[in-house]
Design a protein around this motif. Structure first.
Motif, PDB file in Angstrom:
ATOM      1  N   SER A 158     -21.048  -0.404  -2.793  1.00  0.00           N
ATOM      2  CA  SER A 158     -22.505  -0.333  -2.695  1.00  0.00           C
ATOM      3  C   SER A 158     -23.091   0.709  -3.643  1.00  0.00           C
ATOM      4  O   SER A 158     -24.298   0.743  -3.866  1.00  0.00           O
ATOM      5  CB  SER A 158     -22.923   0.004  -1.259  1.00  0.00           C
ATOM      6  OG  SER A 158     -22.552   1.323  -0.910  1.00  0.00           O
ATOM      7  N   LEU A 159     -22.239   1.563  -4.197  1.00  0.00           N
ATOM      8  CA  LEU A 159     -22.698   2.611  -5.108  1.00  0.00           C
ATOM      9  C   LEU A 159     -22.396   2.294  -6.572  1.00  0.00           C
ATOM     10  O   LEU A 159     -22.628   3.125  -7.446  1.00  0.00           O
ATOM     11  CB  LEU A 159     -22.040   3.952  -4.731  1.00  0.00           C
ATOM     12  CG  LEU A 159     -22.410   4.502  -3.351  1.00  0.00           C
ATOM     13  CD1 LEU A 159     -21.567   5.718  -3.016  1.00  0.00           C
ATOM     14  CD2 LEU A 159     -23.893   4.843  -3.279  1.00  0.00           C
ATOM     15  N   SER A 165     -29.694   4.560  -5.914  1.00  0.00           N
ATOM     16  CA  SER A 165     -30.881   3.706  -6.045  1.00  0.00           C
ATOM     17  C   SER A 165     -30.652   2.332  -5.424  1.00  0.00           C
ATOM     18  O   SER A 165     -31.620   1.631  -5.083  1.00  0.00           O
ATOM     19  CB  SER A 165     -31.263   3.551  -7.518  1.00  0.00           C
ATOM     20  OG  SER A 165     -30.188   2.992  -8.266  1.00  0.00           O
ATOM     21  N   ASN A 166     -29.391   1.944  -5.271  1.00  0.00           N
ATOM     22  CA  ASN A 166     -29.095   0.671  -4.592  1.00  0.00           C
ATOM     23  C   ASN A 166     -29.608   0.695  -3.158  1.00  0.00           C
ATOM     24  O   ASN A 166     -30.111  -0.313  -2.645  1.00  0.00           O
ATOM     25  CB  ASN A 166     -27.593   0.394  -4.596  1.00  0.00           C
ATOM     26  CG  ASN A 166     -27.068   0.061  -5.987  1.00  0.00           C
ATOM     27  OD1 ASN A 166     -27.825  -0.361  -6.860  1.00  0.00           O
ATOM     28  ND2 ASN A 166     -25.775   0.245  -6.205  1.00  0.00           N
ATOM     29  N   TYR A 167     -29.490   1.849  -2.528  1.00  0.00           N
ATOM     30  CA  TYR A 167     -29.957   1.972  -1.143  1.00  0.00           C
ATOM     31  C   TYR A 167     -31.482   2.005  -1.099  1.00  0.00           C
ATOM     32  O   TYR A 167     -32.095   1.497  -0.145  1.00  0.00           O
ATOM     33  CB  TYR A 167     -29.367   3.230  -0.499  1.00  0.00           C
ATOM     34  CG  TYR A 167     -27.920   3.041  -0.097  1.00  0.00           C
ATOM     35  CD1 TYR A 167     -27.583   2.592   1.170  1.00  0.00           C
ATOM     36  CD2 TYR A 167     -26.901   3.281  -1.006  1.00  0.00           C
ATOM     37  CE1 TYR A 167     -26.269   2.408   1.535  1.00  0.00           C
ATOM     38  CE2 TYR A 167     -25.576   3.102  -0.663  1.00  0.00           C
ATOM     39  CZ  TYR A 167     -25.264   2.658   0.616  1.00  0.00           C
ATOM     40  OH  TYR A 167     -23.955   2.450   0.968  1.00  0.00           O
ATOM     41  N   PHE A 168     -32.098   2.584  -2.110  1.00  0.00           N
ATOM     42  CA  PHE A 168     -33.567   2.556  -2.181  1.00  0.00           C
ATOM     43  C   PHE A 168     -34.060   1.115  -2.315  1.00  0.00           C
ATOM     44  O   PHE A 168     -35.017   0.717  -1.649  1.00  0.00           O
ATOM     45  CB  PHE A 168     -34.039   3.398  -3.373  1.00  0.00           C
ATOM     46  CG  PHE A 168     -35.528   3.433  -3.529  1.00  0.00           C
ATOM     47  CD1 PHE A 168     -36.303   4.277  -2.746  1.00  0.00           C
ATOM     48  CD2 PHE A 168     -36.162   2.609  -4.456  1.00  0.00           C
ATOM     49  CE1 PHE A 168     -37.692   4.300  -2.888  1.00  0.00           C
ATOM     50  CE2 PHE A 168     -37.538   2.634  -4.600  1.00  0.00           C
ATOM     51  CZ  PHE A 168     -38.299   3.484  -3.810  1.00  0.00           C
ATOM     52  N   PHE A 195     -31.533 -10.602  -1.730  1.00  0.00           N
ATOM     53  CA  PHE A 195     -30.920 -10.278  -3.025  1.00  0.00           C
ATOM     54  C   PHE A 195     -29.925 -11.352  -3.460  1.00  0.00           C
ATOM     55  O   PHE A 195     -29.054 -11.125  -4.278  1.00  0.00           O
ATOM     56  CB  PHE A 195     -30.218  -8.915  -2.942  1.00  0.00           C
ATOM     57  CG  PHE A 195     -31.148  -7.809  -2.564  1.00  0.00           C
ATOM     58  CD1 PHE A 195     -31.978  -7.230  -3.505  1.00  0.00           C
ATOM     59  CD2 PHE A 195     -31.214  -7.361  -1.261  1.00  0.00           C
ATOM     60  CE1 PHE A 195     -32.853  -6.218  -3.155  1.00  0.00           C
ATOM     61  CE2 PHE A 195     -32.078  -6.341  -0.897  1.00  0.00           C
ATOM     62  CZ  PHE A 195     -32.909  -5.767  -1.847  1.00  0.00           C
ATOM     63  N   SER A 196     -30.087 -12.531  -2.876  1.00  0.00           N
ATOM     64  CA  SER A 196     -29.238 -13.665  -3.234  1.00  0.00           C
ATOM     65  C   SER A 196     -30.110 -14.753  -3.840  1.00  0.00           C
ATOM     66  O   SER A 196     -31.009 -15.294  -3.187  1.00  0.00           O
ATOM     67  CB  SER A 196     -28.509 -14.204  -1.995  1.00  0.00           C
ATOM     68  OG  SER A 196     -27.724 -15.314  -2.320  1.00  0.00           O
ATOM     69  N   PHE A 242     -24.330  -5.149  -0.757  1.00  0.00           N
ATOM     70  CA  PHE A 242     -23.347  -4.303  -0.079  1.00  0.00           C
ATOM     71  C   PHE A 242     -24.030  -3.093   0.562  1.00  0.00           C
ATOM     72  O   PHE A 242     -23.635  -2.661   1.647  1.00  0.00           O
ATOM     73  CB  PHE A 242     -22.276  -3.846  -1.076  1.00  0.00           C
ATOM     74  CG  PHE A 242     -21.159  -4.828  -1.252  1.00  0.00           C
ATOM     75  CD1 PHE A 242     -21.412  -6.161  -1.495  1.00  0.00           C
ATOM     76  CD2 PHE A 242     -19.836  -4.422  -1.181  1.00  0.00           C
ATOM     77  CE1 PHE A 242     -20.398  -7.072  -1.661  1.00  0.00           C
ATOM     78  CE2 PHE A 242     -18.794  -5.329  -1.341  1.00  0.00           C
ATOM     79  CZ  PHE A 242     -19.083  -6.656  -1.581  1.00  0.00           C
ATOM     80  N   ALA A 243     -25.050  -2.560  -0.106  1.00  0.00           N
ATOM     81  CA  ALA A 243     -25.796  -1.438   0.472  1.00  0.00           C
ATOM     82  C   ALA A 243     -26.501  -1.857   1.764  1.00  0.00           C
ATOM     83  O   ALA A 243     -26.498  -1.115   2.757  1.00  0.00           O
ATOM     84  CB  ALA A 243     -26.812  -0.914  -0.547  1.00  0.00           C
ATOM     85  N   VAL A 244     -27.092  -3.044   1.764  1.00  0.00           N
ATOM     86  CA  VAL A 244     -27.746  -3.563   2.968  1.00  0.00           C
ATOM     87  C   VAL A 244     -26.729  -3.747   4.087  1.00  0.00           C
ATOM     88  O   VAL A 244     -26.980  -3.376   5.244  1.00  0.00           O
ATOM     89  CB  VAL A 244     -28.459  -4.903   2.670  1.00  0.00           C
ATOM     90  CG1 VAL A 244     -28.976  -5.528   3.955  1.00  0.00           C
ATOM     91  CG2 VAL A 244     -29.594  -4.698   1.690  1.00  0.00           C
ATOM     92  N   MET A 245     -25.575  -4.311   3.758  1.00  0.00           N
ATOM     93  CA  MET A 245     -24.545  -4.541   4.777  1.00  0.00           C
ATOM     94  C   MET A 245     -24.031  -3.230   5.350  1.00  0.00           C
ATOM     95  O   MET A 245     -23.778  -3.124   6.555  1.00  0.00           O
ATOM     96  CB  MET A 245     -23.404  -5.365   4.196  1.00  0.00           C
ATOM     97  CG  MET A 245     -23.754  -6.827   3.974  1.00  0.00           C
ATOM     98  SD  MET A 245     -22.338  -7.840   3.472  1.00  0.00           S
ATOM     99  CE  MET A 245     -22.210  -7.380   1.733  1.00  0.00           C
ATOM    100  N   PHE A 246     -23.891  -2.215   4.497  1.00  0.00           N
ATOM    101  CA  PHE A 246     -23.428  -0.914   4.996  1.00  0.00           C
ATOM    102  C   PHE A 246     -24.466  -0.303   5.935  1.00  0.00           C
ATOM    103  O   PHE A 246     -24.125   0.223   7.001  1.00  0.00           O
ATOM    104  CB  PHE A 246     -23.142   0.037   3.835  1.00  0.00           C
ATOM    105  CG  PHE A 246     -22.602   1.366   4.272  1.00  0.00           C
ATOM    106  CD1 PHE A 246     -21.264   1.511   4.584  1.00  0.00           C
ATOM    107  CD2 PHE A 246     -23.441   2.472   4.381  1.00  0.00           C
ATOM    108  CE1 PHE A 246     -20.762   2.741   5.000  1.00  0.00           C
ATOM    109  CE2 PHE A 246     -22.951   3.700   4.800  1.00  0.00           C
ATOM    110  CZ  PHE A 246     -21.601   3.833   5.103  1.00  0.00           C
TER     111      PHE A 246
END
Length: 279
Positions: A36-37, A58-61, A235-236, A247-251
């Motif tokens: 995710s990073l 920024s992926n988490y943002f 995001f798909s 992956f960030a969303v799933m985490f």
């Protein structure tokens, strides 16, 4: 002396085995956080693990803002919270009525309700869809709450009834002698003693509802109602997907489940063991 050494060696082997099992179970979570990073250009490759250089927070943002994460999170919390409250209440009341209050047909009703555990959700998707359409509750939160309650009730009743059956009858008899009716017995005797089972039912209901996608995709179509799994779908695309943000969303979605498991794991284990032991 030799016996003590053998005993210590057995404990050491057991500790090593359990540590390996724990690491294997934690690996998917670590892998999810690691990927995710990453940037999209670093996502593909031969190695299983990659060291983000630098980590792209920024992926988490993007997951929170562009993925409407908090909107979906609040929907999931509301729907799951209502489902848990109703399932626990009905499980306690039904469990007491079917186990303690012997009446004609009680065993048949209990068996009928428990068989719901064996019904797959796919068999009910189409009938429920048409029923919800007729009653005008399609694409509403109640369209998710009702089937979630229905599919969680059988297991909740099974756990709670087994626990209630283990409560000494002498406690209820003493409450009756003090002038308590059925409702007061449930409130003052059954509920306080059934907390481990209630925690078990609440935790298992939470896990059943939190990541559920099939019914949510079938019965809802608006982002204002949909739950957390749909944040990944933002995001798909048809031809390309932003996998690192997914992956960030799933985490982020797994964090509440991890917290619930850590907080209530011990009580859940006690509830399962106590419910399985019948006098």
């Amino acid at each position: 002396m030799i016996a003590e050494k053998k005993k210590k060696w057995k404990r050491a082997r057991l500790l090593i085995l359990l540590s390996v099992v724990a690491l294997l179970n934690l690996f998917p979570l670590v892998w999810l956080l690691d990927y995710s990073l990453l940037s999209n250009s670093d996502f593909y490759g031969d190695s299983i693990m990659k060291l983000p250089a630098p980590p792209l927070w920024s992926n988490y943002f993007s997951a929170i803002v562009d993925g409407k994460f908090f909107n979906y999170l609040l929907n999931s919390l509301f729907i799951t919270g209502i489902t848990i409250a109703v399932v626990i209440t009905l499980s306690i009341c039904l469990g007491y009525a079917l186990i303690r209050m012997k009446w004609k047909g009680s065993r048949f009703v209990y068996t009928l309700l428990i068989t719901g555990i064996m019904i797959p959700i796919h068999t009910t998707l189409l009938p429920n869809f048409f029923a919800f359409q007729v009653y005008g509750i399609l694409n509403t939160r109640i369209a998710l709450i009702l089937p979630y309650i229905a599919f969680s009730m059988s297991l909740g009743l099974f756990i709670m009834s087994g626990f209630i059956e283990g409560i000494p009858r002498s406690l209820e008899e003493a409450a009756v002698m003090d002038g308590c009716g059925v409702l007061r017995i449930i409130k003052n005797v059954v509920i306080p003693l059934s907390k481990p089972a209630a925690v078990t039912v609440a935790t298992m209901t939470f896990f059943n509802c939190w990541n559920e996608f099939i019914m949510a995709a079938t019965y809802t179509s608006s982002d204002t109602i949909r739950t957390l799994p749909f944040a990944v779908m933002n995001f798909s695309g048809k031809y390309t997907s932003n996998y690192t943000v997914q992956f960030a969303v799933m985490f982020l979605s797994t964090v509440p489940a991890i917290i619930i498991f850590i907080l209530f794991n011990k009580q859940m284990t006690k509830g399962i063991i106590a419910g399985a032991i019948k006098e």
